[in-house]
Design a protein around this motif. Sequence first.
Motif, PDB file in Angstrom:
ATOM      1  N   VAL A 195      27.999  68.739  42.737  1.00  0.00           N
ATOM      2  CA  VAL A 195      28.111  67.390  42.161  1.00  0.00           C
ATOM      3  C   VAL A 195      29.524  66.847  42.370  1.00  0.00           C
ATOM      4  O   VAL A 195      29.718  65.692  42.781  1.00  0.00           O
ATOM      5  CB  VAL A 195      27.742  67.409  40.669  1.00  0.00           C
ATOM      6  N   LYS A 196      30.511  67.691  42.090  1.00  0.00           N
ATOM      7  CA  LYS A 196      31.910  67.278  42.260  1.00  0.00           C
ATOM      8  C   LYS A 196      32.193  66.890  43.699  1.00  0.00           C
ATOM      9  O   LYS A 196      32.971  65.957  43.971  1.00  0.00           O
ATOM     10  CB  LYS A 196      32.836  68.416  41.822  1.00  0.00           C
ATOM     11  N   GLY A 197      31.561  67.594  44.641  1.00  0.00           N
ATOM     12  CA  GLY A 197      31.759  67.290  46.058  1.00  0.00           C
ATOM     13  C   GLY A 197      30.942  66.124  46.566  1.00  0.00           C
ATOM     14  O   GLY A 197      30.993  65.807  47.760  1.00  0.00           O
ATOM     15  N   GLY A 198      30.190  65.487  45.670  1.00  0.00           N
ATOM     16  CA  GLY A 198      29.403  64.331  46.063  1.00  0.00           C
ATOM     17  C   GLY A 198      28.124  64.675  46.801  1.00  0.00           C
ATOM     18  O   GLY A 198      27.481  63.792  47.391  1.00  0.00           O
ATOM     19  N   LEU A 199      27.724  65.943  46.764  1.00  0.00           N
ATOM     20  CA  LEU A 199      26.539  66.376  47.503  1.00  0.00           C
ATOM     21  C   LEU A 199      25.250  66.210  46.712  1.00  0.00           C
ATOM     22  O   LEU A 199      24.167  66.104  47.296  1.00  0.00           O
ATOM     23  CB  LEU A 199      26.697  67.848  47.917  1.00  0.00           C
ATOM     24  N   LEU A 200      25.347  66.236  45.380  1.00  0.00           N
ATOM     25  CA  LEU A 200      24.168  66.158  44.525  1.00  0.00           C
ATOM     26  C   LEU A 200      24.432  65.202  43.365  1.00  0.00           C
ATOM     27  O   LEU A 200      25.583  65.027  42.942  1.00  0.00           O
ATOM     28  CB  LEU A 200      23.806  67.541  43.958  1.00  0.00           C
ATOM     29  N   ASN A 201      23.366  64.624  42.858  1.00  0.00           N
ATOM     30  CA  ASN A 201      23.448  63.809  41.646  1.00  0.00           C
ATOM     31  C   ASN A 201      23.268  64.725  40.438  1.00  0.00           C
ATOM     32  O   ASN A 201      22.282  65.462  40.352  1.00  0.00           O
ATOM     33  CB  ASN A 201      22.358  62.734  41.665  1.00  0.00           C
ATOM     34  N   ASN A 202      24.201  64.684  39.509  1.00  0.00           N
ATOM     35  CA  ASN A 202      24.209  65.628  38.390  1.00  0.00           C
ATOM     36  C   ASN A 202      22.906  65.587  37.592  1.00  0.00           C
ATOM     37  O   ASN A 202      22.271  66.619  37.367  1.00  0.00           O
ATOM     38  CB  ASN A 202      25.388  65.332  37.465  1.00  0.00           C
ATOM     39  N   ASP A 203      22.505  64.409  37.146  1.00  0.00           N
ATOM     40  CA  ASP A 203      21.318  64.321  36.289  1.00  0.00           C
ATOM     41  C   ASP A 203      20.054  64.717  37.030  1.00  0.00           C
ATOM     42  O   ASP A 203      19.197  65.418  36.491  1.00  0.00           O
ATOM     43  CB  ASP A 203      21.177  62.902  35.734  1.00  0.00           C
ATOM     44  N   GLN A 204      19.935  64.292  38.268  1.00  0.00           N
ATOM     45  CA  GLN A 204      18.728  64.600  39.027  1.00  0.00           C
ATOM     46  C   GLN A 204      18.572  66.102  39.274  1.00  0.00           C
ATOM     47  O   GLN A 204      17.479  66.656  39.098  1.00  0.00           O
ATOM     48  CB  GLN A 204      18.734  63.843  40.361  1.00  0.00           C
ATOM     49  N   ILE A 205      19.654  66.772  39.652  1.00  0.00           N
ATOM     50  CA  ILE A 205      19.542  68.212  39.924  1.00  0.00           C
ATOM     51  C   ILE A 205      19.388  68.992  38.626  1.00  0.00           C
ATOM     52  O   ILE A 205      18.692  70.003  38.571  1.00  0.00           O
ATOM     53  CB  ILE A 205      20.745  68.716  40.761  1.00  0.00           C
ATOM     54  N   MET A 206      20.032  68.532  37.552  1.00  0.00           N
ATOM     55  CA  MET A 206      19.864  69.171  36.242  1.00  0.00           C
ATOM     56  C   MET A 206      18.405  69.135  35.812  1.00  0.00           C
ATOM     57  O   MET A 206      17.818  70.164  35.439  1.00  0.00           O
ATOM     58  CB  MET A 206      20.738  68.462  35.204  1.00  0.00           C
ATOM     59  N   VAL A 207      17.801  67.956  35.882  1.00  0.00           N
ATOM     60  CA  VAL A 207      16.416  67.808  35.453  1.00  0.00           C
ATOM     61  C   VAL A 207      15.478  68.594  36.359  1.00  0.00           C
ATOM     62  O   VAL A 207      14.560  69.274  35.885  1.00  0.00           O
ATOM     63  CB  VAL A 207      16.017  66.314  35.415  1.00  0.00           C
ATOM     64  N   GLU A 208      15.714  68.540  37.657  1.00  0.00           N
ATOM     65  CA  GLU A 208      14.818  69.237  38.587  1.00  0.00           C
ATOM     66  C   GLU A 208      14.861  70.751  38.393  1.00  0.00           C
ATOM     67  O   GLU A 208      13.817  71.411  38.374  1.00  0.00           O
ATOM     68  CB  GLU A 208      15.175  68.876  40.029  1.00  0.00           C
ATOM     69  N   THR A 209      16.049  71.307  38.239  1.00  0.00           N
ATOM     70  CA  THR A 209      16.131  72.763  38.093  1.00  0.00           C
ATOM     71  C   THR A 209      15.568  73.226  36.754  1.00  0.00           C
ATOM     72  O   THR A 209      14.836  74.225  36.702  1.00  0.00           O
ATOM     73  CB  THR A 209      17.584  73.257  38.260  1.00  0.00           C
ATOM     74  N   LEU A 210      15.874  72.512  35.688  1.00  0.00           N
ATOM     75  CA  LEU A 210      15.342  72.908  34.385  1.00  0.00           C
ATOM     76  C   LEU A 210      13.824  72.757  34.341  1.00  0.00           C
ATOM     77  O   LEU A 210      13.123  73.589  33.751  1.00  0.00           O
ATOM     78  CB  LEU A 210      16.003  72.098  33.268  1.00  0.00           C
ATOM     79  N   THR A 211      13.317  71.721  34.993  1.00  0.00           N
ATOM     80  CA  THR A 211      11.864  71.553  35.057  1.00  0.00           C
ATOM     81  C   THR A 211      11.224  72.694  35.838  1.00  0.00           C
ATOM     82  O   THR A 211      10.147  73.185  35.470  1.00  0.00           O
ATOM     83  CB  THR A 211      11.509  70.204  35.701  1.00  0.00           C
TER      84      THR A 211
END
Length: 324
Positions: free
Chosen positions: A282-298
């Motif tokens: 996320v810090k490197g601009g490669l992923l969106n924080n909320d989207q990857i958080m929700v996807e992995t937890l789901t």
Amino acid sequence: MRNKRPRRLREKTFIRNLVQETTVHKNDLIQPLFIVHGKEIKKEIDGMPGQYHLSVDQLSGEIKEIKEAGIKAVLLFGLPQYKDAFGSEAYDPRGIVQQGIREVREHFPEMLIMTDVCLCQYTDHGHCGIVENGKVLNDESLELIAQTALTHAQAGADTVAPSDMMDGRVAAIRQKLDLNDFQDVSIMSYSVKYASVFYGPFRQAAGSSPQFGDRRSYQMDPANVQEALREAQLDVEEGADMLMVKPALAYLDVIKTVKDHFPLPLGAYQVSGEYSMIKNAVKGGLLNNDQIMVETLTSIKRAGADMIITYFAKEMARWIDNHR
């Protein structure tokens, strides 16, 4: 004419929400916390953005935020003031986790307090049991592990979570708790804990890296899944109330397999390495924080986890408030 069009159920947001098969709820989330000795300490942990070392006097402020976010359970870890060969502070009634439990219980009696039960943070050799001639002793370690769980219960813990992977530790803890009138304190066993490289940031944060060798003689081989069933079966027979798989994302198949075989509530731990990789991307601009958080937890919930221990717990709870 095409009468089978799955896209009909994806066309609009409200339809997608209506037919969504897996949903992460606030009640699924458990927030881990790191407690340290001292005063007025709230120091961000290197490599784990948004996670902190907290002194006991800062703990209530953090728990207040967690509660206001809607999280109802925390898992406490402690960093000791001193270490020795037997991990004495782990089972010292005045130890750091015991202090933290009493603080949370006094100010937030409705919060579910879970505690990690292990010796690795407290031993000068960094292993999860007593060491003799370079070997981690199993049976000789059980009494210290069980005594640690007892002191947590005496301080006010609701659930103890042994993570040491010593054979027989669930039975030893259950017996110790029951003999001391703590029959109502539950055990969430780290039943399936792999010898994983994903623990790196946690070991740095907790100062729990082994000073020699590794933990492969007692933690599981990442290649094995049938062994996971044997481990879980033993914990069920010994009296575990809940099971856990750790790590989560690289072991979604294991979560599903364990859930399919055992009717007990199942937890999964999205560990420090998983969290830190995401945060760095996320810090490197490669992923969106909320989207990857929700996807992995789901994905962890979809695999079969009833509860998820995650450093994203507070963030996820706030996301739920804003999107549901």
